[in-house]
Design a protein around this motif. Structure first.
Motif, short mmCIF file in Angstrom:
data_model
loop_
_atom_site.label_atom_id
_atom_site.label_comp_id
_atom_site.label_asym_id
_atom_site.label_seq_id
_atom_site.Cartn_x
_atom_site.Cartn_y
_atom_site.Cartn_z
N LYS A 1 0.84 -1.20 0.00
CA LYS A 1 0.00 0.00 0.00
C LYS A 1 0.87 1.25 0.00
O LYS A 1 0.53 2.26 -0.62
CB LYS A 1 -0.92 0.00 1.24
CG LYS A 1 -2.09 -0.95 1.11
CD LYS A 1 -3.07 -0.76 2.23
CE LYS A 1 -4.22 -1.74 2.07
NZ LYS A 1 -5.19 -1.66 3.15
N PHE B 1 1.84 2.56 -3.35
CA PHE B 1 0.81 3.30 -4.09
C PHE B 1 0.34 4.57 -3.37
O PHE B 1 -0.23 5.45 -4.00
CB PHE B 1 -0.40 2.38 -4.34
CG PHE B 1 -0.14 1.35 -5.41
CD1 PHE B 1 -0.45 1.59 -6.73
CD2 PHE B 1 0.46 0.13 -5.08
CE1 PHE B 1 -0.20 0.64 -7.71
CE2 PHE B 1 0.72 -0.82 -6.05
CZ PHE B 1 0.39 -0.57 -7.37
N LEU B 2 0.56 4.61 -2.04
CA LEU B 2 -0.03 5.72 -1.28
C LEU B 2 0.98 6.71 -0.71
O LEU B 2 0.60 7.80 -0.28
CB LEU B 2 -0.89 5.17 -0.13
CG LEU B 2 -2.09 4.31 -0.54
CD1 LEU B 2 -2.75 3.70 0.67
CD2 LEU B 2 -3.09 5.14 -1.33
N TYR C 1 -0.28 11.73 -8.60
CA TYR C 1 -0.55 11.02 -9.85
C TYR C 1 -0.85 11.99 -11.00
O TYR C 1 -0.87 11.59 -12.15
CB TYR C 1 -1.72 10.05 -9.66
CG TYR C 1 -1.35 8.83 -8.85
CD1 TYR C 1 -0.78 7.72 -9.46
CD2 TYR C 1 -1.55 8.78 -7.47
CE1 TYR C 1 -0.42 6.60 -8.73
CE2 TYR C 1 -1.19 7.67 -6.73
CZ TYR C 1 -0.63 6.58 -7.36
OH TYR C 1 -0.27 5.47 -6.63
N THR D 1 4.99 2.71 -8.78
CA THR D 1 3.75 1.96 -9.04
C THR D 1 3.80 1.30 -10.43
O THR D 1 3.31 0.19 -10.60
CB THR D 1 2.53 2.91 -9.00
OG1 THR D 1 2.74 3.98 -9.94
CG2 THR D 1 2.35 3.51 -7.63
N LEU E 1 3.44 -2.71 -11.25
CA LEU E 1 2.48 -3.30 -12.18
C LEU E 1 3.19 -4.14 -13.25
O LEU E 1 2.73 -5.22 -13.63
CB LEU E 1 1.63 -2.20 -12.85
CG LEU E 1 0.71 -1.42 -11.89
CD1 LEU E 1 0.04 -0.27 -12.61
CD2 LEU E 1 -0.33 -2.35 -11.26
N HIS F 1 8.55 3.74 -16.01
CA HIS F 1 9.12 3.62 -14.66
C HIS F 1 10.55 4.18 -14.62
O HIS F 1 10.90 4.97 -13.74
CB HIS F 1 9.09 2.14 -14.26
CG HIS F 1 9.85 1.77 -13.04
ND1 HIS F 1 9.42 2.08 -11.77
CD2 HIS F 1 11.01 1.07 -12.88
CE1 HIS F 1 10.29 1.60 -10.89
NE2 HIS F 1 11.27 1.00 -11.53
N ILE G 1 -7.65 3.08 -3.77
CA ILE G 1 -6.38 2.36 -3.94
C ILE G 1 -6.23 1.31 -2.84
O ILE G 1 -5.86 0.15 -3.10
CB ILE G 1 -5.19 3.35 -3.91
CG1 ILE G 1 -5.23 4.25 -5.14
CG2 ILE G 1 -3.86 2.59 -3.86
CD1 ILE G 1 -4.20 5.39 -5.12
N SER G 2 -6.57 1.72 -1.61
CA SER G 2 -6.43 0.82 -0.47
C SER G 2 -7.34 -0.40 -0.64
O SER G 2 -6.92 -1.55 -0.39
CB SER G 2 -6.79 1.59 0.81
OG SER G 2 -6.47 0.82 1.92
N ILE H 1 -5.99 -2.79 -3.32
CA ILE H 1 -4.86 -3.60 -2.84
C ILE H 1 -5.35 -4.69 -1.89
O ILE H 1 -4.88 -5.83 -1.93
CB ILE H 1 -3.78 -2.71 -2.19
CG1 ILE H 1 -3.16 -1.81 -3.28
CG2 ILE H 1 -2.69 -3.56 -1.54
CD1 ILE H 1 -2.31 -0.68 -2.75
#
Lengths: 343, 67
Positions: free
Chosen positions: A116, A119-120, A125, A135, A139, A181, B5-6, B9
């Motif tokens: 997480k 991505f967080l 973005y 990210t 992927l 990337h 997003i959370s 996942i």
């Protein structure tokens, strides 16, 4: 071409190939560590480690993507194509080492789940300069994992050729994600233009070779004749001994092989993974697919027992030194008497 | 966006968790139902099917159910 499955059908070539991969990986790593330490003495071991395996996977992916077109242009590259499956799995292992260590190094020190956190931890973005490039790498790694874990004949058979091929064509999506990337990551960490130039050259090489060989194949696929009568295919001298000349008849690619003073024609499409039989050669009296070594007898298109794969065969005739082919195929595995060459 | 997003996942982890349970059953029992070539395969071959069946479990489950 196994009857019951085993992990790997080892032979001398595959062992040599894999030893070559190991030597290549170790040599690259040694040179990279020494070079990086000399050029950037302040870099930590973790940084060098992560960069090494990232770059190694990136280079290996380029090699994997250009092997196919190169082997079409020059048969000497078939030796690299032969066991591309092991090369692909090895590339995934390098990419996985890069990805796992990056996540451990940058995302495992907080209370947030590390995945997480990928991505967080950065939510920009909508920015190009500050985009969370990790990210994209994550992927791409998922796609490479799907491909590597299904790189066995069991999966080809049980997923079915369509799903399997679709899955493995996703390598191009993975490549695009990895390019993004690398470039977006570099935007945040690099000031030198060299890296962008090298990435761009790599992309040009991959795209250029694919376009060039694709156009060459379109030209070579010009259909012969009217699909009813025998049509002129090539001259005997156009075919090298134990090799094939490919022609397009009735919408199918056909490989005409010359061996032991004879000529035989079979469908070009290997029943294993669709490899181009016409780019292979005759080994131990059998047509041998350049991709994974599947074999077929030239006179009847059947794999030698106990294997069961078979391809369509075609009737040939010789007029002076000209090879003529009947465009109508015989059913898979039909024996057709080879044409004897007057020598 | 953070919640989306959370949740995605979390769903991915649930997918992998189900896949892991499925893969154990698949390599021991399920694969034989759809492929005769699995008879008498060595144990290490069954092990290398686990990662693939963790990721591809919905496809294999549908195939087994259709059988």
């Amino acid at each position: 071409m196994s009857v019951s499955y085993t992990s790997i059908l080892w032979n001398k070539q595959k062992k040599t190939y894999d030893i070559g991969i190991i030597i290549g990986v170790l040599s690259f790593t040694l040179i990279f560590f020494i070079g990086h330490t000399v050029l950037h003495p302040d870099a930590t071991f973790e940084t060098i480690f992560i960069r090494n395996f990232g770059l190694l996977a990136f280079v290996m992916l380029h090699i994997i993507l250009i092997i196919g077109p190169l082997a079409r242009l020059n048969t000497k590259y078939l030796i690299i194509l032969y066991n591309r499956r092991h090369f692909g799995v090895s590339m995934f292992i390098m990419a996985a080492i890069h990805g796992i260590f990056s996540i451990l190094n940058f995302h495992s020190l907080s209370n947030t789940n590390p995945i997480k956190s990928v991505f967080l931890s950065n939510l920009k973005y909508d920015s190009i300069i500050q985009f969370p490039f990790q990210t994209l790498g994550f992927l791409a790694l998922i796609i490479l994992a799907l491909m590597a874990t299904t790189s066995h004949d069991f999966w080809l058979k049980n997923l079915g050729p369509k799903i399997w091929k679709g899955l493995h064509m996703m390598v191009y999506l993975a490549y695009a994600l990895i390019i993004a990337h690398v470039v977006l990551g570099a935007l945040q960490n690099e000031t030198s233009p060299i890296l962008y130039g090298v990435v761009f050259m790599g992309f040009l090489l991959v795209a250029g070779l694919h376009i060039y060989t694709g156009m060459k194949e379109i030209r070579a696929d010009k259909p012969l004749g009217n699909d009813i009568d025998f049509v002129f295919a090539c001259k005997v001298a156009d075919i090298k001994e134990n090799r094939a000349k490919m022609v397009m008849v009735s919408g199918e690619r056909v490989a005409i092989f010359k061996y032991e003073g004879k000529l035989s024609a079979v469908n070009n499409f290997c029943r294993h993974q669709g490899g181009p039989l016409g780019e292979g050669k005759i080994v131990d009296g059998c047509i041998t697919c350049p991709w994974h070594g599947y074999q077929y007898r030239p006179e009847d298109g059947q794999s030698p027992p106990p294997f069961t794969e078979k391809v369509e065969t075609y009737q040939l005739k010789l007029e002076n030194e000209e090879v003529w082919i009947n465009p109508q195929p015989f059913p898979e595995g039909t024996h057709v008497e080879p044409v004897k060459i007057n020598q | 966006m953070i919640e989306l997003i959370s949740l995605t996942i979390d769903a991915f982890f649930i997918y992998l968790g189900i896949g892991l349970l499925f893969s154990i059953w698949f390599v021991l029992v399920g694969a034989k139902k759809i492929d005769n070539g699995m008879e008498d395969t060595p144990f290490h071959f069954k092990l290398i099917l686990i990662p693939g069946s963790v990721l591809m479990w919905p496809v294999m489950l549908i195939k087994i159910l259709k059988k």
